[in-house]
Design an enzyme around this catalytic site. Structure first.
Site, PDB file in Angstrom:
ATOM      1  CB  CYS A 126      11.784  10.041  65.465  1.00  0.00           C
ATOM      2  SG  CYS A 126      10.328  10.581  66.397  1.00  0.00           S
TER       3      CYS A 126
ATOM      4  NE  ARG B 173       5.040  14.786  71.058  1.00  0.00           N
ATOM      5  CZ  ARG B 173       4.947  14.352  69.799  1.00  0.00           C
ATOM      6  NH1 ARG B 173       3.766  14.288  69.186  1.00  0.00           N
ATOM      7  NH2 ARG B 173       6.031  13.988  69.139  1.00  0.00           N
TER       8      ARG B 173
ATOM      9  CG  HIS C 265      14.974  12.738  68.295  1.00  0.00           C
ATOM     10  ND1 HIS C 265      14.971  12.890  66.932  1.00  0.00           N
ATOM     11  CD2 HIS C 265      13.698  12.439  68.647  1.00  0.00           C
ATOM     12  CE1 HIS C 265      13.739  12.708  66.475  1.00  0.00           C
ATOM     13  NE2 HIS C 265      12.944  12.430  67.494  1.00  0.00           N
TER      14      HIS C 265
END
EC number: 6.3.5.13
Length: 255
Positions: free
Chosen positions: A93, A126, A191
């Site tokens: 990320c 997002r 993640h």
């Protein structure tokens, strides 16, 4: 045998359990009687990758990324030399974004370390959700969780894999690809943490690092990954079920 792992800025870059990637590498080495030394690198520390086998950079908030970027820029040449010499590096990320030429933080264009030919722009909204990708580095699909406002675009480098799950966005939500694979560097938005969910990716990194240090003729025993593989398969099934459910909803809406 032994491996040395540099964990960059663990006090700042540890979103969504990214530090679990270090634990996973340690345990999968321990189960094979491979000694592991983890060297945390903190802000203000002098960076030296001379005896490093794997570098790990996790994700962080925009504020933390900016702090870390200043630290990494001071070590830009050492990092570039390490990467070009075939050093193994995993970046997740925010750490992934930092490897590129620049990224947009709000309205501010922040310089990255530029060790990989990519850039990150800021998009509206997002990109959030579970995602599955197919990658050449392992047989099993790679699964993980993405939550990023940046849109990453690759230049002269290859993606880590192709998004195969409905609702998965990947690098930018447009081209259908996720992450980057350049030399022995893997960058990704996934993640979760990434490696416990994807033991084959962990072993790919470990084997690559061991081959670089000891050559290809070393013993790397297979592990019983029944539990790990079942967890991966469970996520695959959930994501495939989401595809079926969406198709059924869409079909009802048209009838």
């Amino acid at each position: 045998m032994e491996l040395c792992i540099a964990h960059l800025f663990p006090e700042l870059l540890n979103l969504y359990g990214d530090g679990g990637n270090i634990i996973c590498m340690q345990k999968r080495c321990e189960w094979r009687d491979i000694s592991v030394q983890v060297n945390p690198v903190h802000c203000g520390d002098k960076v030296d990758f001379t005896h490093t086998d794997i570098i790990f950079v996790g994700g962080g908030t925009d504020r933390e990324q900016k702090i870390v970027c200043g630290e990494l820029l001071a070590a830009k040449q050492q990092l570039r030399d390490y990467v070009e010499a075939g050093g193994v590096l995993l970046a997740v990320c925010g750490g992934y974004q930092l490897l590129g030429h620049n990224y947009l933080l709000g309205n501010e264009l922040v310089e990255g370390v530029g060790v990989i030919d990519l850039k990150t722009e800021r998009g509206e909204g997002r990109l959030i959700g579970n995602v599955m990708i197919e990658s050449a580095i392992c047989e099993m699909p790679i699964v993980g969780y993405e939550n990023h406002g940046g849109r990453t675009y690759l230049g002269d480098c290859e993606p880590l894999g192709k998004v195969t799950s409905a609702g998965g966005y990947g690098n930018n939500g447009q081209d259908g690809y996720e992450g980057v694979h350049y030399k022995n560097v893997i960058g990704t938005y996934l993640h979760g943490p990434l490696l416990p969910k994807n033991p084959q990716v962990c072993d790919y990194l470990l084997k690559t690092a061991l081959s670089r240090r000891y050559g290809s003729d070393f013993a790397f025993p297979e592990l019983d990954d029944t539990v790990e593989n079942e967890a991966n398969l469970y996520m695959q099934e959930r994501l495939r079920d989401n595809v079926v459910n969406k198709m059924q909803v869409s079909a009802r809406g048209k009838s």
